[in-house]
Design a protein around this motif. Structure first.
Motif, short mmCIF file in Angstrom:
data_model
loop_
_atom_site.label_atom_id
_atom_site.label_comp_id
_atom_site.label_asym_id
_atom_site.label_seq_id
_atom_site.Cartn_x
_atom_site.Cartn_y
_atom_site.Cartn_z
N THR A 63 0.88 -1.16 0.00
CA THR A 63 0.00 0.00 0.00
C THR A 63 0.91 1.21 0.00
OG1 THR A 63 -1.69 -1.20 1.25
CG2 THR A 63 -1.85 1.21 1.23
N LEU A 64 0.78 2.04 -1.05
CA LEU A 64 1.63 3.21 -1.24
C LEU A 64 0.80 4.48 -1.10
CD1 LEU A 64 3.51 2.01 -4.48
CD2 LEU A 64 4.13 1.58 -2.09
N ALA A 65 1.16 5.31 -0.17
CA ALA A 65 0.45 6.59 0.03
C ALA A 65 1.27 7.71 -0.61
CB ALA A 65 0.28 6.87 1.52
N PHE A 66 0.58 8.69 -1.17
CA PHE A 66 1.25 9.83 -1.76
C PHE A 66 1.90 10.66 -0.67
CE2 PHE A 66 -2.26 9.44 -5.05
CZ PHE A 66 -1.44 8.84 -6.00
N VAL A 67 3.19 10.98 -0.85
CA VAL A 67 3.85 11.91 0.06
C VAL A 67 4.15 13.23 -0.64
CG1 VAL A 67 4.79 10.23 1.67
CG2 VAL A 67 6.12 10.85 -0.33
N GLN A 68 4.32 13.19 -1.96
CA GLN A 68 4.46 14.41 -2.76
C GLN A 68 3.81 14.16 -4.12
OE1 GLN A 68 5.02 17.42 -2.46
NE2 GLN A 68 6.36 17.72 -0.71
N ILE A 69 2.76 14.92 -4.40
CA ILE A 69 2.05 14.84 -5.67
C ILE A 69 1.46 16.22 -5.95
CG2 ILE A 69 -0.07 14.00 -4.53
CD1 ILE A 69 -0.64 12.38 -7.13
N ARG A 70 1.49 16.61 -7.20
CA ARG A 70 0.89 17.90 -7.55
C ARG A 70 -0.61 17.84 -7.30
NH1 ARG A 70 2.22 20.38 -13.02
NH2 ARG A 70 0.40 19.15 -13.50
N ASP A 71 -1.20 18.94 -6.88
CA ASP A 71 -2.63 18.98 -6.61
C ASP A 71 -3.44 18.59 -7.84
OD1 ASP A 71 -2.12 19.80 -4.00
OD2 ASP A 71 -2.38 21.93 -4.47
N ASP A 72 -3.04 19.07 -9.02
CA ASP A 72 -3.73 18.73 -10.27
C ASP A 72 -3.65 17.23 -10.55
OD1 ASP A 72 -4.38 21.37 -10.64
OD2 ASP A 72 -2.81 21.74 -12.15
N ASP A 73 -2.51 16.62 -10.23
CA ASP A 73 -2.34 15.18 -10.47
C ASP A 73 -3.17 14.36 -9.49
OD1 ASP A 73 -0.68 15.61 -12.63
OD2 ASP A 73 1.17 15.39 -11.45
N GLN A 74 -3.27 14.83 -8.25
CA GLN A 74 -4.11 14.12 -7.28
C GLN A 74 -5.58 14.21 -7.71
OE1 GLN A 74 -3.76 15.33 -3.16
NE2 GLN A 74 -4.24 13.24 -2.51
N GLU A 75 -5.97 15.37 -8.20
CA GLU A 75 -7.33 15.53 -8.72
C GLU A 75 -7.56 14.60 -9.91
OE1 GLU A 75 -9.83 19.01 -10.96
OE2 GLU A 75 -8.57 19.63 -9.27
N LEU A 76 -6.55 14.46 -10.76
CA LEU A 76 -6.64 13.55 -11.90
C LEU A 76 -6.81 12.10 -11.42
CD1 LEU A 76 -6.45 12.88 -14.93
CD2 LEU A 76 -3.95 12.95 -14.69
N MET A 77 -6.10 11.72 -10.35
CA MET A 77 -6.26 10.36 -9.79
C MET A 77 -7.68 10.14 -9.30
SD MET A 77 -3.46 8.57 -10.04
CE MET A 77 -3.63 7.27 -8.81
N VAL A 78 -8.25 11.14 -8.64
CA VAL A 78 -9.63 11.03 -8.15
C VAL A 78 -10.58 10.88 -9.33
CG1 VAL A 78 -11.49 12.27 -6.96
CG2 VAL A 78 -9.18 12.25 -5.99
N ARG A 79 -10.41 11.75 -10.34
CA ARG A 79 -11.27 11.71 -11.52
C ARG A 79 -11.14 10.38 -12.25
NH1 ARG A 79 -9.80 16.65 -13.10
NH2 ARG A 79 -8.36 15.87 -14.66
N ALA A 80 -9.91 9.90 -12.40
CA ALA A 80 -9.67 8.63 -13.09
C ALA A 80 -10.33 7.47 -12.34
CB ALA A 80 -8.17 8.38 -13.23
#
Length: 191
Positions: free
Chosen positions: A159-176
């Protein structure tokens, strides 16, 4: 490893869908400490892909105001854009072959789960590249192993948690993940 990472991971739902991911173990000192440092560490190809996606969204928005006349033009432009996205995804996926090439088991806005034949230690930081097939997008970020489960036969689910991700990319992960869930529900309904 912070319990805060576990909480953030759990705050988002996970959708089971395989996407290519490249993982490369890094020392904690190699993880960018700020959003600006993360932005500077992202390879130019990933930045280019993100800019192309943003241009696509911004270019199609004005066509919506033209009504039915523009719908065929918009569909054509979306198809052309999709071709470019697919080419960019392929180029990005083949960049830096030294990274371990895996497929995730699931993903969401808080991170992802990946099964590997050898375990990473809990707390290990990873430079992570995620290639979202259906979105024709690529994300460059850093994750940390927050849990390892032995599945048997030399298979370990991380299980890998994000420690550094751009806000736009995290939003893209949610959308995807939402789009994937919609695809899965439609598939279920058609059975």
């Amino acid at each position: 490893m912070s319990s805060n990472l576990k909480e953030e991971f759990s705050a988002y739902f996970q959708v089971e869908e395989a996407n290519q991911v490249n993982l490369f173990a890094v020392e904690e000192s190699e993880v960018p400490q700020t959003k600006q440092a993360l932005e500077l560490s992202i390879p130019p190809l990933f930045r280019l892909a993100n800019e192309v996606n943003e241009l696509d969204v911004n270019a199609l928005r004005p066509l919506r105001n033209l009504g039915d006349v523009a719908s065929e033009l918009a569909e054509y432009l979306k198809a052309q854009s999709r071709k470019i996205d697919l080419i960019m995804s392929h180029i990005l996926a083949t960049e830096q072959p030294d990274d371990s090439n895996q497929y995730c088991d699931s993903y969401g806005g808080g991170g992802l789960k990946v099964t590997c034949s050898s375990p990473f230690a809990v707390g290990q930081n990873l430079r992570t590249k995620i290639f979202l097939n259906h979105e024709a997008s690529a994300i460059y970020c850093y994750t940390q192993v927050i849990h390892v489960e032995y599945l048997g036969e030399n298979q370990y689910q991380h299980t890998l948690a994000f420690v550094q991700i751009r806000d736009d990319d995290q939003e893209l992960m949610v959308r995807a993940s939402l789009h994937a869930q919609t695809r899965q529900l439609k598939k279920k309904q058609n059975k």
